[in-house]
Design a protein around this motif. Structure first.
Motif, PDB file in Angstrom:
ATOM      1  N   HIS A  61     -53.085  23.775 -61.070  1.00 26.39           N
ATOM      2  CA  HIS A  61     -51.883  24.468 -61.530  1.00 26.39           C
ATOM      3  C   HIS A  61     -52.301  25.802 -62.143  1.00 26.39           C
ATOM      4  O   HIS A  61     -53.209  25.848 -62.977  1.00 26.39           O
ATOM      5  N   VAL A  62     -51.645  26.888 -61.750  1.00 19.33           N
ATOM      6  CA  VAL A  62     -52.011  28.231 -62.199  1.00 19.33           C
ATOM      7  C   VAL A  62     -50.941  28.800 -63.121  1.00 19.33           C
ATOM      8  O   VAL A  62     -49.760  28.776 -62.795  1.00 19.33           O
ATOM      9  N   HIS A  63     -51.376  29.305 -64.277  1.00 23.90           N
ATOM     10  CA  HIS A  63     -50.510  30.004 -65.221  1.00 23.90           C
ATOM     11  C   HIS A  63     -50.938  31.470 -65.234  1.00 23.90           C
ATOM     12  O   HIS A  63     -51.987  31.787 -65.795  1.00 23.90           O
ATOM     13  N   PRO A  64     -50.178  32.376 -64.618  1.00 18.95           N
ATOM     14  CA  PRO A  64     -50.563  33.791 -64.677  1.00 18.95           C
ATOM     15  C   PRO A  64     -50.205  34.392 -66.033  1.00 18.95           C
ATOM     16  O   PRO A  64     -49.199  34.039 -66.639  1.00 18.95           O
ATOM     17  N   ALA A  65     -51.070  35.270 -66.514  1.00 22.95           N
ATOM     18  CA  ALA A  65     -50.831  35.949 -67.783  1.00 22.95           C
ATOM     19  C   ALA A  65     -51.423  37.346 -67.721  1.00 22.95           C
ATOM     20  O   ALA A  65     -52.347  37.599 -66.956  1.00 22.95           O
ATOM     21  N   ALA A  66     -50.895  38.231 -68.530  1.00 22.41           N
ATOM     22  CA  ALA A  66     -51.382  39.606 -68.586  1.00 22.41           C
ATOM     23  C   ALA A  66     -52.290  39.779 -69.790  1.00 22.41           C
ATOM     24  O   ALA A  66     -51.946  39.385 -70.897  1.00 22.41           O
ATOM     25  N   ALA A  67     -53.448  40.342 -69.558  1.00 24.95           N
ATOM     26  CA  ALA A  67     -54.386  40.667 -70.626  1.00 24.95           C
ATOM     27  C   ALA A  67     -54.493  42.184 -70.671  1.00 24.95           C
ATOM     28  O   ALA A  67     -55.438  42.777 -70.169  1.00 24.95           O
ATOM     29  N   ARG A  68     -53.493  42.811 -71.253  1.00 27.54           N
ATOM     30  CA  ARG A  68     -53.390  44.280 -71.232  1.00 27.54           C
ATOM     31  C   ARG A  68     -54.565  44.993 -71.883  1.00 27.54           C
ATOM     32  O   ARG A  68     -54.955  46.060 -71.461  1.00 27.54           O
ATOM     33  N   ASP A  69     -55.110  44.413 -72.937  1.00 25.45           N
ATOM     34  CA  ASP A  69     -56.193  45.075 -73.663  1.00 25.45           C
ATOM     35  C   ASP A  69     -57.572  44.565 -73.263  1.00 25.45           C
ATOM     36  O   ASP A  69     -58.555  44.947 -73.863  1.00 25.45           O
ATOM     37  N   GLY A  70     -57.630  43.673 -72.301  1.00 26.50           N
ATOM     38  CA  GLY A  70     -58.905  43.119 -71.871  1.00 26.50           C
ATOM     39  C   GLY A  70     -59.014  41.647 -72.210  1.00 26.50           C
ATOM     40  O   GLY A  70     -58.296  41.125 -73.061  1.00 26.50           O
ATOM     41  N   VAL A  71     -59.933  40.985 -71.537  1.00 26.03           N
ATOM     42  CA  VAL A  71     -60.068  39.537 -71.681  1.00 26.03           C
ATOM     43  C   VAL A  71     -60.567  39.152 -73.073  1.00 26.03           C
ATOM     44  O   VAL A  71     -60.089  38.181 -73.658  1.00 26.03           O
ATOM     45  N   ALA A  72     -61.521  39.890 -73.628  1.00 27.19           N
ATOM     46  CA  ALA A  72     -62.053  39.543 -74.948  1.00 27.19           C
ATOM     47  C   ALA A  72     -60.968  39.638 -76.004  1.00 27.19           C
ATOM     48  O   ALA A  72     -60.851  38.758 -76.872  1.00 27.19           O
ATOM     49  N   GLU A  73     -60.171  40.685 -75.941  1.00 27.18           N
ATOM     50  CA  GLU A  73     -59.099  40.858 -76.906  1.00 27.18           C
ATOM     51  C   GLU A  73     -58.055  39.750 -76.767  1.00 27.18           C
ATOM     52  O   GLU A  73     -57.590  39.196 -77.758  1.00 27.18           O
ATOM     53  N   PHE A  74     -57.700  39.421 -75.524  1.00 27.30           N
ATOM     54  CA  PHE A  74     -56.721  38.364 -75.288  1.00 27.30           C
ATOM     55  C   PHE A  74     -57.226  37.040 -75.867  1.00 27.30           C
ATOM     56  O   PHE A  74     -56.515  36.349 -76.594  1.00 27.30           O
ATOM     57  N   LEU A  75     -58.466  36.672 -75.532  1.00 25.99           N
ATOM     58  CA  LEU A  75     -58.999  35.384 -75.958  1.00 25.99           C
ATOM     59  C   LEU A  75     -59.246  35.320 -77.460  1.00 25.99           C
ATOM     60  O   LEU A  75     -59.161  34.246 -78.052  1.00 25.99           O
ATOM     61  N   SER A  76     -59.550  36.448 -78.079  1.00 20.62           N
ATOM     62  CA  SER A  76     -59.781  36.421 -79.528  1.00 20.62           C
ATOM     63  C   SER A  76     -58.479  36.288 -80.311  1.00 20.62           C
ATOM     64  O   SER A  76     -58.486  35.880 -81.467  1.00 20.62           O
TER      65      SER A  76
END
Length: 117
Positions: A61-76
């Motif tokens: 199952h795939v949940h698309p999401a936008a990481a506008r500022d980059g992956v590190a910023e999103f995950l932090s």
């Protein structure tokens, strides 16, 4: 979580991300990261990039999401329960920000990062 962008190694990142999701019987959070421009994340491009992987792994199952500022910023900053982040070599220098802080109140406890080179 798997990073979806236009980097040359992104197909390998997606391959490993979908394989890990299938092995773990877990959903994948597909993070659309476009390093150019400041506008909206083009969800049509995100869906196009994911298309063949979704067909090859219909059980994931795939949940698309936008990481506008980059992956590190999103995950932090996210409160989403992300247990494994699959990233390319371009984001390898940001692994510490993706993993920490190891505090259950912030939802980062137990998160691993797989760097695809």
């Amino acid at each position: 979580a798997g990073v979806v962008d236009e980097s040359p190694d992104n197909d390998l990142v997606l391959q490993h991300g979908f394989r890990e999701a299938a092995l773990r019987a877990a959903p994948i959070l597909a993070l659309g990261v476009w390093r150019w421009g400041f506008g909206e994340i083009p969800y049509s491009q995100l869906e196009h990039r994911l298309g063949r992987w979704v067909q090859q792994h219909p059980d994931v199952h795939v949940h698309p999401a936008a990481a506008r500022d980059g992956v590190a910023e999103f995950l932090s900053e996210t409160q989403e329960p992300v247990h494994l982040a699959v990233i390319g070599a371009a984001d390898a220098s940001k692994v510490a920000r993706m993993v920490g802080p190891l505090d259950p109140h912030f939802g980062h406890a137990g998160r691993s990062v797989l760097v695809v080179r």
